[in-house]
Write an enzyme that holds these catalytic residues in place. Structure first.
Site, PDB file in Angstrom:
ATOM      1  N   ASP A 201       0.917  -1.006   0.001  1.00 60.58           N
ATOM      2  CA  ASP A 201       0.103   0.059   0.004  1.00 60.58           C
ATOM      3  C   ASP A 201       0.892   1.437  -0.167  1.00 60.58           C
ATOM      4  O   ASP A 201       1.724   1.283   0.700  1.00 60.58           O
ATOM      5  CB  ASP A 201      -0.723  -0.034   1.383  1.00 60.58           C
ATOM      6  CG  ASP A 201      -2.066   1.117   1.265  1.00 60.58           C
ATOM      7  OD1 ASP A 201      -3.134   0.891   1.299  1.00 60.58           O
ATOM      8  OD2 ASP A 201      -1.305   2.196   1.678  1.00 60.58           O
ATOM      9  N   ASN A 209      -2.059  13.111  -3.120  1.00 58.82           N
ATOM     10  CA  ASN A 209      -3.385  13.827  -3.909  1.00 58.82           C
ATOM     11  C   ASN A 209      -3.475  15.168  -3.346  1.00 58.82           C
ATOM     12  O   ASN A 209      -3.697  16.066  -4.061  1.00 58.82           O
ATOM     13  CB  ASN A 209      -4.522  13.008  -3.731  1.00 58.82           C
ATOM     14  CG  ASN A 209      -4.695  11.863  -4.414  1.00 58.82           C
ATOM     15  OD1 ASN A 209      -4.142  11.826  -5.600  1.00 58.82           O
ATOM     16  ND2 ASN A 209      -5.447  10.607  -3.868  1.00 58.82           N
ATOM     17  N   HIS A 214      -5.165  15.210  -7.871  1.00 60.39           N
ATOM     18  CA  HIS A 214      -5.644  13.721  -8.040  1.00 60.39           C
ATOM     19  C   HIS A 214      -4.965  13.171  -9.117  1.00 60.39           C
ATOM     20  O   HIS A 214      -4.642  11.916  -9.438  1.00 60.39           O
ATOM     21  CB  HIS A 214      -7.371  13.563  -8.023  1.00 60.39           C
ATOM     22  CG  HIS A 214      -7.763  12.321  -7.736  1.00 60.39           C
ATOM     23  ND1 HIS A 214      -8.154  11.533  -8.789  1.00 60.39           N
ATOM     24  CD2 HIS A 214      -8.187  11.783  -6.595  1.00 60.39           C
ATOM     25  CE1 HIS A 214      -8.603  10.524  -8.381  1.00 60.39           C
ATOM     26  NE2 HIS A 214      -8.521  10.601  -6.978  1.00 60.39           N
ATOM     27  N   ASP A 218      -3.030   9.662  -9.878  1.00 57.16           N
ATOM     28  CA  ASP A 218      -3.386   8.627 -10.823  1.00 57.16           C
ATOM     29  C   ASP A 218      -2.167   8.338 -11.524  1.00 57.16           C
ATOM     30  O   ASP A 218      -1.817   7.178 -11.810  1.00 57.16           O
ATOM     31  CB  ASP A 218      -4.102   9.155 -11.893  1.00 57.16           C
ATOM     32  CG  ASP A 218      -5.807   8.967 -11.280  1.00 57.16           C
ATOM     33  OD1 ASP A 218      -5.745   8.701 -10.038  1.00 57.16           O
ATOM     34  OD2 ASP A 218      -6.901   9.497 -11.963  1.00 57.16           O
ATOM     35  N   GLU A 244      -5.094   2.457  -3.710  1.00 61.32           N
ATOM     36  CA  GLU A 244      -3.545   2.369  -3.881  1.00 61.32           C
ATOM     37  C   GLU A 244      -3.047   1.313  -3.164  1.00 61.32           C
ATOM     38  O   GLU A 244      -1.856   1.471  -2.491  1.00 61.32           O
ATOM     39  CB  GLU A 244      -3.164   3.860  -3.072  1.00 61.32           C
ATOM     40  CG  GLU A 244      -4.022   4.515  -2.023  1.00 61.32           C
ATOM     41  CD  GLU A 244      -3.744   3.836  -0.646  1.00 61.32           C
ATOM     42  OE1 GLU A 244      -4.463   2.946  -0.114  1.00 61.32           O
ATOM     43  OE2 GLU A 244      -2.830   4.455  -0.035  1.00 61.32           O
TER      44      GLU A 244
HETATM   45  P1  GH3 Z   1      -1.126   5.255   4.598  1.00 65.83           P
HETATM   46  O1  GH3 Z   1       0.419   5.509   4.625  1.00 65.83           O
HETATM   47  O2  GH3 Z   1      -1.697   4.981   6.045  1.00 65.83           O
HETATM   48  O3  GH3 Z   1      -1.631   4.395   3.558  1.00 65.83           O
HETATM   49  O4  GH3 Z   1      -1.751   6.555   4.358  1.00 65.83           O
HETATM   50  P2  GH3 Z   1      -2.785   6.883   3.086  1.00 65.83           P
HETATM   51  O5  GH3 Z   1      -2.901   8.416   3.052  1.00 65.83           O
HETATM   52  O6  GH3 Z   1      -1.997   6.381   1.682  1.00 65.83           O
HETATM   53  O7  GH3 Z   1      -4.170   6.327   3.401  1.00 65.83           O
HETATM   54  P3  GH3 Z   1      -5.518   6.752   3.276  1.00 65.83           P
HETATM   55  O8  GH3 Z   1      -6.323   5.543   3.474  1.00 65.83           O
HETATM   56  O9  GH3 Z   1      -5.718   7.624   4.377  1.00 65.83           O
HETATM   57  O10 GH3 Z   1      -5.733   7.323   2.111  1.00 65.83           O
HETATM   58  C1  GH3 Z   1      -5.400   6.672   0.773  1.00 65.83           C
HETATM   59  C2  GH3 Z   1      -5.694   7.633  -0.297  1.00 65.83           C
HETATM   60  O11 GH3 Z   1      -5.673   7.035  -1.500  1.00 65.83           O
HETATM   61  C3  GH3 Z   1      -6.895   8.401  -0.210  1.00 65.83           C
HETATM   62  C4  GH3 Z   1      -7.628   8.471  -1.747  1.00 65.83           C
HETATM   63  O12 GH3 Z   1      -7.765   9.833  -2.258  1.00 65.83           O
HETATM   64  C5  GH3 Z   1      -6.343   7.801  -2.551  1.00 65.83           C
HETATM   65  N1  GH3 Z   1      -6.650   7.195  -3.660  1.00 65.83           N
HETATM   66  C6  GH3 Z   1      -7.337   6.003  -3.661  1.00 65.83           C
HETATM   67  N2  GH3 Z   1      -7.715   5.562  -4.987  1.00 65.83           N
HETATM   68  C7  GH3 Z   1      -7.266   6.402  -5.829  1.00 65.83           C
HETATM   69  C8  GH3 Z   1      -6.950   6.501  -7.114  1.00 65.83           C
HETATM   70  O13 GH3 Z   1      -7.460   5.974  -7.939  1.00 65.83           O
HETATM   71  N3  GH3 Z   1      -6.362   7.770  -7.611  1.00 65.83           N
HETATM   72  C9  GH3 Z   1      -5.727   8.748  -6.646  1.00 65.83           C
HETATM   73  N4  GH3 Z   1      -5.278   9.843  -7.301  1.00 65.83           N
HETATM   74  N5  GH3 Z   1      -5.998   8.634  -5.488  1.00 65.83           N
HETATM   75  C10 GH3 Z   1      -6.617   7.416  -4.971  1.00 65.83           C
HETATM   76 MG    MG Z   2      -1.947   4.095   1.658  1.00 64.89          MG
HETATM   77 MG    MG Z   3      -4.918   2.003   1.235  1.00 62.81          MG
END
Ligand code: GH3
Ligand code: MG
Ligand code: MG
Length: 350
Positions: A201, A209, A214, A218, A244
């Site tokens: 992850d 982001n 965003h 991506d 992610e």
């Molecule tokens: P951690 O190290 O604990 O994993 O922190 P994190 O910020 O990565 O985890 P969190 O679960 O708080 O946030 C995940 C983020 O990933 C939030 C969301 O906006 C982003 N994300 C998820 N899917 C996508 C995607 O398809 N595209 C983009 N740009 N961002 C995404």
């Molecule tokens: Mg994460």
């Molecule tokens: Mg995650």
């Protein structure tokens, strides 16, 4: 009144000429008949016999031996028969305009036969045209069908591909991964082969982001997919498991080897830089690795698969807890490896 002698001579002559006409073999002219006209008449009759014999055998090329009325009539008959022979040849070569008009009933039958041939042939030609048109239409339809089938097959394959891929990264999607993982898990258990799963992850991806937008986020995901493809072997199955979060199945691989792959991947991700308008982006990821536990029961079900994956998941969260950007093996107590490997998490017994 003729005298007896003259009467006998006339009788003998008449008999001789009749025999010349009628007998299979013509009698010779006795020498006592010396008159030229008599010899000419006898010779003419003999020539006529020969001519008729040859003509009756089908040879229409012999010269007519007589002049005068009989000769002229024979010439006409010979010419007509020759013409008819030519006409028959013409009919045989497809000229149905030929008509015979000098032989009464034969002419009628011949003409009727030629007319009938003409009609039959025309009907056949019409049928042939019709058939070749039908054939052409059929061929066209077959080729259209083949094209449609090929297009359908292509769309079906495309749909199948789309149904198993993640649109953004081109990696497999979660659903397809689970399908393949279930099969691989079954195989590994049946044949007692090693099998590992790796989950990772992106660390603090929300910040990426928030800072770069965003779209740039991506692009980071796409870049990671490229790194995954570069590092993994073709037998290893990678999927985007969530937003992610990525997952990799490593057949024929025990946990230490899988951890080494994870470590290589971790290093590549850490090194990669994505240039954006708002500056370079560097991300790290936290990894969890798990392999299948020994089991006497080789049946695979949803629960077994999710247990298998949740081992790696828990190891991944242990990596997060331990400070991120590291690899943790589920259940490992002590394994040799790089300094980033954290083996303190978990236990195979609990
Ligand atoms: P951690 O190290 O604990 O994993 O922190 P994190 O910020 O990565 O985890 P969190 O679960 O708080 O946030 C995940 C983020 O990933 C939030 C969301 O906006 C982003 N994300 C998820 N899917 C996508 C995607 O398809 N595209 C983009 N740009 N961002 C995404
Ligand atoms: Mg994460
Ligand atoms: Mg995650």
């Amino acid at each position: 009144m003729p005298c007896d002698k003259e009467h006998r001579i006339a009788e003998e002559l008449a008999r001789l000429l009749l025999d010349t006409l009628l007998c299979p073999k013509p009698p010779a002219l006795p020498e006592r008949y010396v008159a030229d006209s008599l010899q000419t008449l006898h010779a003419s009759l003999c020539d006529l016999r020969k001519f008729l014999h040859v003509a009756s055998n089908g040879d229409l090329s012999a010269k007519v031996p007589l002049h005068g009325y009989v000769g002229g009539t024979l010439k006409t008959l010979q010419a007509n028969l020759r013409h008819m022979t030519w006409q028959t040849k013409m009919v045989a070569s497809g000229d149905f305009s030929q008509r015979v008009d000098f032989m009464g009933e034969f002419s009628e039958s011949f003409n009727a036969m030629v007319a009938q041939l003409d009609r039959t042939l025309q009907e056949l030609m019409a049928k042939k045209t019709e058939l070749s048109q039908t054939n052409e239409e059929l061929l066209k339809e077959i080729s259209i069908r083949k094209e449609t089938e090929a297009e359908l097959r292509k769309s079906r394959e495309e749909l199948r591909r789309l149904a198993m891929t993640d649109a953004l990264t081109g990696l497999f999607n979660r659903r397809h991964f689970n399908q393949v993982a279930e099969e691989e898990l079954g195989r590994a258990l049946r044949y007692q082969r090693p099998l590992s799963v790796m989950v990772f992850d992106i660390d603090h991806f929300k910040r990426v982001n928030d800072t770069f937008g965003h779209n740039s986020g991506d692009r980071v995901l796409v870049m990671l997919a490229r790194i995954i493809r570069e590092v993994l072997r073709t037998t290893e199955i990678a999927a985007r498991y969530g937003g992610e979060e990525f997952i990799v199945l490593l057949p024929e691989t025990p946990a230490p080897a899988a951890a080494a792959v994870a470590e290589r991947l971790r290093g590549k991700i850490e090194e990669a830089v994505l240039q954006t308008e708002r500056g370079p982006i560097v991300v790290t990821a936290s990894f969890g690795v798990s392999d299948i536990l020994e089991r006497s029961d080789t049946r695979v079900n949803d629960q077994l698969l999710s247990e298998f994956i949740s081992g790696a998941d828990r190891a991944m969260y242990a990596s997060k807890d331990a400070g991120r950007n590291r690899v943790t093996v589920f259940g490992a107590d002590q394994l040799p490896g790089s300094e980033n490997l954290d083996y303190r998490f978990g236990s195979s017994s609990g």
